[in-house]
Design a protein around this motif. Structure first.
Motif, PDB file in Angstrom:
ATOM      1  N   ARG A  30      61.651 103.002  74.856  1.00 19.60           N
ATOM      2  CA  ARG A  30      61.594 103.643  76.176  1.00 19.60           C
ATOM      3  C   ARG A  30      61.763 105.156  76.059  1.00 19.60           C
ATOM      4  O   ARG A  30      61.069 105.920  76.721  1.00 19.60           O
ATOM      5  CB  ARG A  30      62.670 103.046  77.080  1.00 19.60           C
ATOM      6  N   LEU A  31      62.676 105.585  75.185  1.00 22.60           N
ATOM      7  CA  LEU A  31      62.866 107.020  74.973  1.00 22.60           C
ATOM      8  C   LEU A  31      61.603 107.643  74.372  1.00 22.60           C
ATOM      9  O   LEU A  31      61.144 108.707  74.817  1.00 22.60           O
ATOM     10  CB  LEU A  31      64.059 107.262  74.048  1.00 22.60           C
ATOM     11  N   LEU A  32      61.027 106.996  73.359  1.00 20.49           N
ATOM     12  CA  LEU A  32      59.838 107.548  72.714  1.00 20.49           C
ATOM     13  C   LEU A  32      58.659 107.608  73.683  1.00 20.49           C
ATOM     14  O   LEU A  32      57.833 108.527  73.622  1.00 20.49           O
ATOM     15  CB  LEU A  32      59.477 106.717  71.487  1.00 20.49           C
ATOM     16  N   THR A  33      58.576 106.652  74.587  1.00 16.02           N
ATOM     17  CA  THR A  33      57.542 106.699  75.617  1.00 16.02           C
ATOM     18  C   THR A  33      57.693 107.947  76.477  1.00 16.02           C
ATOM     19  O   THR A  33      56.704 108.627  76.802  1.00 16.02           O
ATOM     20  CB  THR A  33      57.604 105.440  76.504  1.00 16.02           C
ATOM     21  N   SER A  34      58.932 108.264  76.833  1.00 19.54           N
ATOM     22  CA  SER A  34      59.162 109.464  77.644  1.00 19.54           C
ATOM     23  C   SER A  34      58.842 110.732  76.851  1.00 19.54           C
ATOM     24  O   SER A  34      58.335 111.712  77.409  1.00 19.54           O
ATOM     25  CB  SER A  34      60.612 109.499  78.146  1.00 19.54           C
ATOM     26  N   LEU A  35      59.106 110.731  75.547  1.00 21.33           N
ATOM     27  CA  LEU A  35      58.798 111.902  74.721  1.00 21.33           C
ATOM     28  C   LEU A  35      57.287 112.084  74.573  1.00 21.33           C
ATOM     29  O   LEU A  35      56.792 113.215  74.489  1.00 21.33           O
ATOM     30  CB  LEU A  35      59.443 111.758  73.341  1.00 21.33           C
ATOM     31  N   LYS A  41      55.899 119.644  75.120  1.00 21.24           N
ATOM     32  CA  LYS A  41      56.530 118.882  74.052  1.00 21.24           C
ATOM     33  C   LYS A  41      57.192 119.832  73.058  1.00 21.24           C
ATOM     34  O   LYS A  41      56.796 120.992  72.930  1.00 21.24           O
ATOM     35  CB  LYS A  41      55.492 118.029  73.321  1.00 21.24           C
ATOM     36  N   PRO A  42      58.202 119.338  72.324  1.00 17.38           N
ATOM     37  CA  PRO A  42      58.844 120.167  71.305  1.00 17.38           C
ATOM     38  C   PRO A  42      57.981 120.273  70.054  1.00 17.38           C
ATOM     39  O   PRO A  42      57.006 119.529  69.897  1.00 17.38           O
ATOM     40  CB  PRO A  42      60.138 119.402  71.014  1.00 17.38           C
ATOM     41  N   GLY A  43      58.348 121.173  69.157  1.00 18.16           N
ATOM     42  CA  GLY A  43      57.622 121.314  67.905  1.00 18.16           C
ATOM     43  C   GLY A  43      57.808 120.123  66.993  1.00 18.16           C
ATOM     44  O   GLY A  43      56.875 119.714  66.284  1.00 18.16           O
ATOM     45  N   HIS A  44      59.016 119.520  67.006  1.00 18.60           N
ATOM     46  CA  HIS A  44      59.299 118.354  66.171  1.00 18.60           C
ATOM     47  C   HIS A  44      60.171 117.367  66.931  1.00 18.60           C
ATOM     48  O   HIS A  44      60.946 117.749  67.821  1.00 18.60           O
ATOM     49  CB  HIS A  44      60.030 118.759  64.879  1.00 18.60           C
ATOM     50  N   VAL A  59      58.772 100.221  65.393  1.00 14.48           N
ATOM     51  CA  VAL A  59      58.666 100.856  66.708  1.00 14.48           C
ATOM     52  C   VAL A  59      58.365 102.342  66.551  1.00 14.48           C
ATOM     53  O   VAL A  59      57.479 102.890  67.222  1.00 14.48           O
ATOM     54  CB  VAL A  59      59.962 100.647  67.519  1.00 14.48           C
ATOM     55  N   VAL A  60      59.088 103.004  65.644  1.00 15.46           N
ATOM     56  CA  VAL A  60      58.855 104.435  65.432  1.00 15.46           C
ATOM     57  C   VAL A  60      57.420 104.671  64.971  1.00 15.46           C
ATOM     58  O   VAL A  60      56.715 105.555  65.482  1.00 15.46           O
ATOM     59  CB  VAL A  60      59.854 105.005  64.407  1.00 15.46           C
ATOM     60  N   GLU A  61      56.965 103.889  64.011  1.00 19.12           N
ATOM     61  CA  GLU A  61      55.614 104.074  63.481  1.00 19.12           C
ATOM     62  C   GLU A  61      54.548 103.827  64.546  1.00 19.12           C
ATOM     63  O   GLU A  61      53.482 104.451  64.516  1.00 19.12           O
ATOM     64  CB  GLU A  61      55.386 103.164  62.277  1.00 19.12           C
ATOM     65  N   SER A  62      54.827 102.949  65.494  1.00 28.12           N
ATOM     66  CA  SER A  62      53.848 102.662  66.543  1.00 28.12           C
ATOM     67  C   SER A  62      53.651 103.842  67.482  1.00 28.12           C
ATOM     68  O   SER A  62      52.644 103.902  68.195  1.00 28.12           O
ATOM     69  CB  SER A  62      54.287 101.432  67.353  1.00 28.12           C
ATOM     70  N   PHE A  63      54.578 104.793  67.467  1.00 26.87           N
ATOM     71  CA  PHE A  63      54.478 105.974  68.317  1.00 26.87           C
ATOM     72  C   PHE A  63      53.979 107.199  67.558  1.00 26.87           C
ATOM     73  O   PHE A  63      53.840 108.272  68.152  1.00 26.87           O
ATOM     74  CB  PHE A  63      55.843 106.302  68.934  1.00 26.87           C
ATOM     75  N   ARG A  64      53.730 107.058  66.276  1.00 26.73           N
ATOM     76  CA  ARG A  64      53.437 108.242  65.472  1.00 26.73           C
ATOM     77  C   ARG A  64      52.211 109.010  65.993  1.00 26.73           C
ATOM     78  O   ARG A  64      52.227 110.243  66.079  1.00 26.73           O
ATOM     79  CB  ARG A  64      53.243 107.854  64.003  1.00 26.73           C
ATOM     80  N   GLU A  65      51.153 108.316  66.344  1.00 24.81           N
ATOM     81  CA  GLU A  65      49.955 109.000  66.810  1.00 24.81           C
ATOM     82  C   GLU A  65      50.166 109.675  68.160  1.00 24.81           C
ATOM     83  O   GLU A  65      49.757 110.812  68.375  1.00 24.81           O
ATOM     84  CB  GLU A  65      48.773 108.031  66.881  1.00 24.81           C
ATOM     85  N   SER A  66      50.829 108.984  69.083  1.00 30.28           N
ATOM     86  CA  SER A  66      51.027 109.551  70.418  1.00 30.28           C
ATOM     87  C   SER A  66      52.007 110.711  70.402  1.00 30.28           C
ATOM     88  O   SER A  66      51.989 111.566  71.292  1.00 30.28           O
ATOM     89  CB  SER A  66      51.517 108.474  71.393  1.00 30.28           C
ATOM     90  N   LEU A  67      52.863 110.770  69.377  1.00 32.12           N
ATOM     91  CA  LEU A  67      53.811 111.877  69.256  1.00 32.12           C
ATOM     92  C   LEU A  67      53.294 112.961  68.325  1.00 32.12           C
ATOM     93  O   LEU A  67      54.015 113.925  68.046  1.00 32.12           O
ATOM     94  CB  LEU A  67      55.169 111.358  68.752  1.00 32.12           C
ATOM     95  N   GLU A  68      52.086 112.784  67.794  1.00 30.19           N
ATOM     96  CA  GLU A  68      51.475 113.682  66.818  1.00 30.19           C
ATOM     97  C   GLU A  68      52.163 113.502  65.464  1.00 30.19           C
ATOM     98  O   GLU A  68      53.361 113.765  65.321  1.00 30.19           O
ATOM     99  CB  GLU A  68      51.541 115.139  67.268  1.00 30.19           C
TER     100      GLU A  68
END
Length: 328
Positions: A30-35, A41-44, A59-68
């Protein structure tokens, strides 16, 4: 009319959000969705995983593309170092990335879409900033932003209202939303991992307030996503705790004492009173929030082990990063 500072001098890419997580992949998602949806967005984004045994890595890896991909830094620790160790590592990684600003948070919050922009408005003026957050039910969460320094405990009824300036001086800190400049991190060093949990963020915020004007600002930037059992006291709430927290609440008083002594602000009588008040508060929490008397043994264990820490003549506070830089 509330004063709103300029954001012209703040570059969102200069900020890093550092998250500590442990076996709560659902909340982390849920947090990563909000990020992924925040703007700017932040630099990192640094994720410190305290050796989770669930599907946190996936879960983290599933967000890698959407978080750059280049923005996301994932560190899975070999052991659970507690929140204190996780935030110390998160701060270290963010600092070594060259971040000007480091925004710390737990995994049980979500960032409001314009959260970073709101914090950035104050960045040209202050270097240690705490935003506001909504509680799980959508109400304004009250955080105890002032510490009674001689007692070493938070002031539970410091005024909640803001005047037209939009900020209030604070001498504490909370890793659920601390926004701090690298200059201050350099001077006071990393958060102390020896606390494991509890008092670590208060101590770090207090150390920061000795170097700069620390403030809490009237900006809602986070929302808590985990419901916690509470005792409604009318104008304040008291949250449920755990046996681990009870132990560290009392044990870590010894670390506060060590820091106080190192900075010549330790008053044995008043600090002892603060420890007694803390013990009493935890008894009240047991009876009125958790409806039990079981758990008091953890308070006494914490006091006992704290006495061992207090006697450790080899103990030293966390060193400033200035010294480490000079040696390198």
């Amino acid at each position: 009319m509330t004063h709103v500072p300029s954001a012209a001098q703040f570059d969102p890419a200069s900020a890093t959000i550092a998250v500590v997580t442990y076996n709560r992949s659902g909340l982390l998602s849920r947090l990563l969705t909000s990020l992924a949806t925040m703007d700017p967005k932040p630099g990192h984004i640094v994720i410190i995983d305290n050796a989770s045994t669930d599907d946190t890595t996936d879960v983290v890896e599933s967000f890698r593309e959407s978080l750059e991909p280049s923005a996301l830094v994932y560190r899975r620790l070999d052991t659970n170092t507690g929140g204190s160790g996780g935030f110390s590592e998160g701060m270290r990684v963010a600092y070594e990335l060259g971040s000007e600003w480091i925004w710390l948070m737990d995994d049980d919050v979500e960032v409001l879409p314009d959260g970073l922009a709101k914090m950035g408005k104050w960045a040209p003026r202050f270097k240690s900033i705490q935003g506001r957050r909504y509680d799980y039910d959508g109400s304004a969460f009250y955080w105890q932003y002032r510490v009674a320094e001689p007692l070493g405990i938070p002031i539970p009824f410091a005024p909640a209202e803001f005047d037209e300036s939009g900020f209030k001086p604070m001498n504490s800190g909370c890793f659920e939303g601390m926004f701090i400049h690298r200059d201050i991190v350099q001077q006071i060093g990393l958060p102390d991992p020896r606390f494991f949990i509890y008092w670590d963020d208060q101590m770090y915020g207090w150390l920061a307030s000795r170097k700069t004007q620390s403030v809490i600002v009237d900006e809602f930037v986070l929302r808590r996503t985990r419901e916690i059992k509470q005792w409604d006291m009318g104008i304040r709430h008291m949250n449920a705790s755990s046996n681990a927290y009870r132990y560290y609440i009392m044990r870590n008083r010894a670390y506060i004492k060590k820091y106080y002594r190192s900075l010549d602000v330790y008053n044995p009588l008043l600090f002892g009173l603060g420890t007694s008040l803390t013990f009493g508060k935890e008894l009240i929490r047991l009876v009125f929030v958790e409806r039990t008397f079981r758990g008091t043994s953890n308070l006494f264990r914490g006091l006992r082990d704290g006495r061992k820490i207090a006697k450790d003549a080899s103990w030293q506070p966390m060193p400033p990063l200035l010294a480490a830089t000079a040696e390198a």
